[in-house]
Design a protein around this motif. Structure first.
Motif, PDB file in Angstrom:
ATOM      1  N   SER A  99     -60.751  20.079 -13.719  1.00 15.73           N
ATOM      2  CA  SER A  99     -61.765  19.265 -13.023  1.00 15.73           C
ATOM      3  C   SER A  99     -62.715  20.110 -12.189  1.00 15.73           C
ATOM      4  N   VAL A 138     -67.670  20.045 -10.542  1.00 21.87           N
ATOM      5  CA  VAL A 138     -68.392  18.827 -10.193  1.00 21.87           C
ATOM      6  C   VAL A 138     -68.035  18.280  -8.807  1.00 21.87           C
ATOM      7  N   TYR A 171     -65.944   9.010 -19.990  1.00 21.33           N
ATOM      8  CA  TYR A 171     -64.483   8.993 -19.842  1.00 21.33           C
ATOM      9  C   TYR A 171     -63.986   7.543 -19.763  1.00 21.33           C
ATOM     10  N   SER A 174     -55.819  14.506 -10.817  1.00 18.67           N
ATOM     11  CA  SER A 174     -57.191  14.680 -11.259  1.00 18.67           C
ATOM     12  C   SER A 174     -57.248  15.627 -12.451  1.00 18.67           C
ATOM     13  N   ALA A 175     -56.477  16.704 -12.352  1.00 15.91           N
ATOM     14  CA  ALA A 175     -56.516  17.722 -13.403  1.00 15.91           C
ATOM     15  C   ALA A 175     -55.922  17.203 -14.715  1.00 15.91           C
ATOM     16  N   THR A 192     -65.005  17.562  -7.498  1.00 14.61           N
ATOM     17  CA  THR A 192     -63.797  16.744  -7.302  1.00 14.61           C
ATOM     18  C   THR A 192     -62.746  17.521  -6.517  1.00 14.61           C
ATOM     19  N   SER A 226     -60.721  10.461  -9.292  1.00 18.22           N
ATOM     20  CA  SER A 226     -61.258  11.654  -8.634  1.00 18.22           C
ATOM     21  C   SER A 226     -62.736  11.855  -8.957  1.00 18.22           C
ATOM     22  N   MET A 227     -63.161  11.370 -10.133  1.00 22.22           N
ATOM     23  CA  MET A 227     -64.590  11.468 -10.460  1.00 22.22           C
ATOM     24  C   MET A 227     -65.393  10.515  -9.593  1.00 22.22           C
ATOM     25  N   GLN A 243     -70.638  21.919 -16.403  1.00 20.80           N
ATOM     26  CA  GLN A 243     -69.436  22.308 -15.646  1.00 20.80           C
ATOM     27  C   GLN A 243     -69.316  23.821 -15.447  1.00 20.80           C
ATOM     28  N   SER A 278     -57.383  10.687 -13.163  1.00 23.38           N
ATOM     29  CA  SER A 278     -58.553  11.562 -13.248  1.00 23.38           C
ATOM     30  C   SER A 278     -59.830  10.807 -12.894  1.00 23.38           C
ATOM     31  N   GLY A 303     -55.330  14.894 -17.490  1.00 24.61           N
ATOM     32  CA  GLY A 303     -56.012  13.701 -17.990  1.00 24.61           C
ATOM     33  C   GLY A 303     -56.096  13.747 -19.490  1.00 24.61           C
ATOM     34  N   LEU A 304     -57.099  13.040 -20.026  1.00 28.57           N
ATOM     35  CA  LEU A 304     -57.258  13.030 -21.472  1.00 28.57           C
ATOM     36  C   LEU A 304     -57.480  14.439 -21.991  1.00 28.57           C
ATOM     37  N   GLY A 305     -58.064  15.292 -21.151  1.00 24.48           N
ATOM     38  CA  GLY A 305     -58.283  16.687 -21.533  1.00 24.48           C
ATOM     39  C   GLY A 305     -56.980  17.393 -21.873  1.00 24.48           C
ATOM     40  N   ASN A 306     -55.921  17.084 -21.147  1.00 25.62           N
ATOM     41  CA  ASN A 306     -54.641  17.742 -21.416  1.00 25.62           C
ATOM     42  C   ASN A 306     -53.928  17.138 -22.600  1.00 25.62           C
ATOM     43  N   PHE A 333     -62.732  21.999 -17.831  1.00 20.65           N
ATOM     44  CA  PHE A 333     -62.671  20.542 -17.859  1.00 20.65           C
ATOM     45  C   PHE A 333     -61.315  20.095 -17.356  1.00 20.65           C
ATOM     46  N   SER A 334     -60.282  20.786 -17.829  1.00 22.79           N
ATOM     47  CA  SER A 334     -58.942  20.361 -17.503  1.00 22.79           C
ATOM     48  C   SER A 334     -58.633  20.506 -16.015  1.00 22.79           C
TER      49      SER A 334
HETATM   50  N1  PHE Z   1     -59.412  17.102 -15.680  1.00 23.97           N
HETATM   51  C1  PHE Z   1     -59.644  15.859 -16.331  1.00 23.97           C
HETATM   52  C2  PHE Z   1     -58.939  15.871 -17.692  1.00 23.97           C
HETATM   53  O1  PHE Z   1     -58.366  16.849 -18.099  1.00 23.97           O
HETATM   54  C3  PHE Z   1     -61.092  15.551 -16.483  1.00 23.97           C
HETATM   55  C4  PHE Z   1     -61.951  15.709 -15.271  1.00 23.97           C
HETATM   56  C5  PHE Z   1     -63.133  16.418 -15.342  1.00 23.97           C
HETATM   57  C6  PHE Z   1     -61.611  15.104 -14.051  1.00 23.97           C
HETATM   58  C7  PHE Z   1     -63.953  16.564 -14.239  1.00 23.97           C
HETATM   59  C8  PHE Z   1     -62.431  15.222 -12.951  1.00 23.97           C
HETATM   60  C9  PHE Z   1     -63.604  15.953 -13.044  1.00 23.97           C
HETATM   61  O2  PHE Z   1     -58.972  14.915 -18.399  1.00 23.97           O
END
Ligand code: PHE
Length: 447
Positions: free
Chosen positions: A226, A229, A106, A19-20, A231, A331-332, A386, A328, A22-25, A223-224
């Motif tokens: 998660s 929200v 997303y 979940s953590a 999750t 998990s949303m 967030q 990710s 994702g595109l954020g990383n 965000f990274s």
């Molecule tokens: N953590 C995910 C990412 O880095 C994004 C995310 C945000 C996932 C909120 C779940 C809830 O891309």
């Protein structure tokens, strides 16, 4: 009704770090770092991840495992039959809406990744016109590929905790690691790449006192991981009593920051390799191309210029992106689905298709009004909602949940918790330090 549960520590870590990560990383972090002082941003990000995001992550995991419920029910239960309980359920419902909205944008971006993943496959089989259609932005392509990606997400979530989330996280996360490693090594050997390594790792401390930078690093960390929200809360609610929460939280934070670091080793040297080839990596104003153009123009141009291997590198890169996005997005989607299943006794398949369909409709609205809506939804959800919801979860763990209940929960899986360093620091931390720091950064950002 029987609630789902992760079968082992490994399974939980794969799912939560899935979940953590994702595109954020892989996308957000490297470009943020490259634009903001390289190594200095890296350092700041690591500090914030452990000092601010880790305690907030622990708040969600503890609340989730203790209440064994989704965020709406969990916060409502903790607050009891009072105004606090109502406030909790309200915040839970808001979190559910935010999680769904995050998935709606997303899903669009992940749809692009999926299209770019299919494109090199089309090229390999000689279907060149298909490949160029796939890599040209059109409303039709976006509608189709957002739907494809959403359908993948729905299929995993419909299968449940053990047969969906756990099974796929266990398969996909190790594949992601291997792909990433191979790509990092390959890119490092490209001419020019080492120059990028220098820019990435050399700290420029003159940038680090910039308040905007701190806020962007905090947003990135929230965000990274998660957070906010629900999750991590819902994943925590599927964790066994036997697990040691504080150490699992550390592991998840380490995997998340570690992968972000690795992604920097991939993306930034790649940009410099592209520059070495004479490709355009700066925009008209002389700044490095970041945003979508980096992923969908600079990098594909680099892959095209890599000779006969390029198309396989492209395939591997977009496969990496799609996998990261999928672990990710599931998990949303689990957030609203768990709520519908637990509160209205809806059957899981139905709840999943219903919510997935609804969120897809929101994506469709965004696709048709991309210019006005996309950025607005991103900033409303990730920059404002967030962190604010992060404060709510910290306050519920620190002020609403009884100290004794907190300790008992942590003692499950960590019998000597009372004497641990964690217990000496964390409870005060989520009461005072976290909410205040987040608030401060938040006020700073809207000034
Ligand atoms: N953590 C995910 C990412 O880095 C994004 C995310 C945000 C996932 C909120 C779940 C809830 O891309």
């Amino acid at each position: 009704m029987q609630r789902g549960e992760f079968s082992s520590r490994f399974a939980f870590i794969m799912a939560a770090s899935g979940s953590a990560v994702g595109l954020g990383n892989i996308w957000g972090f490297p470009t943020n770092a490259a634009e903001n002082g390289g190594g200095a941003f890296l350092l700041l990000y690591f500090i914030l991840a452990f000092v601010l995001a880790y305690p907030a992550l622990m708040a969600e995991l503890v609340i989730g495992r203790n209440t064994r419920a989704n965020m709406v029910t969990a916060l409502g239960k903790l607050g009891g039959d009072t105004g606090v309980g109502k406030l909790g359920s309200g915040a839970g419902l808001f979190a559910l809406v935010v999680a769904s909205l995050i998935l709606s944008f997303y899903g669009i971006v992940a749809g692009w990744m999926t299209a770019y993943l299919v494109a090199p496959a089309a090229e390999i089989t000689g279907a060149d016109s298909a490949a160029s259609w796939l890599t040209t932005q059109t409303v039709t392509r976006d509608l189709i590929f957002t739907a494809v990606f959403m359908l993948l997400t729905i299929m995993v979530i419909a299968a449940g905790v053990a047969n969906g989330i756990e099974k796929w996280s266990r398969r996909l996360m190790p594949s992601l690691l291997i792909l990433m490693l191979v790509l990092v090594i390959y890119v490092m050997f490209q001419p020019g790449a080492l120059e990028g390594l220098k820019v990435y790792l050399m700290p420029d401390f003159s940038r680090i006192s910039d308040p905007d930078l701190i806020i962007s690093a905090m947003g990135q960390a929230f965000f990274s991981l998660s957070l906010g929200v629900g999750t991590m809360l819902i994943y925590g609610s599927y964790m066994s009593e036997k697990e040691n929460l504080p150490s699992i939280g550390v592991l998840v934070t380490l995997v998340d920051t570690g992968i972000a670091f690795f992604a920097g080793l991939l993306v930034i040297p790649a940009i410099f390799a592209a520059q070495h080839l004479g490709l355009q990596v700066m925009d008209a104003s002389g700044a490095m191309i970041a945003g979508p153009d980096l992923i969908f123009q600079v990098l594909p141009a680099l892959f095209d210029n890599m000779g006969s291997w390029g198309v396989y590198v492209a395939l591997a890169f977009f496969l990496l992106m799609t996998i990261a996005a999928l672990t990710s997005s599931i998990s949303m989607l689990e957030v609203p689905v768990a709520y519908l299943v637990e509160t209205f006794n809806l059957e899981r398949h139905r709840a999943t298709y219903f919510m997935g369909g609804l969120i897809y409709l929101v994506s469709v609205v965004i696709i048709f009004n991309f210019g006005t809506l996309f950025g607005a939804v991103v900033s409303f959800t990730t920059e404002y909602s967030q962190p604010l919801l992060g404060i709510v979860t910290c306050v519920f763990a620190g002020w609403v949940m009884k100290r004794n209940a907190l300790l008992q929960e942590i003692k499950n899986g960590m019998p000597d918790a009372e004497n641990s360093l964690f217990w000496k620091i964390w409870p005060h931390y989520v009461r005072f330090v976290c909410p205040l720091l987040i608030l401060l950064a938040f006020v700073q950002s809207i000034r």
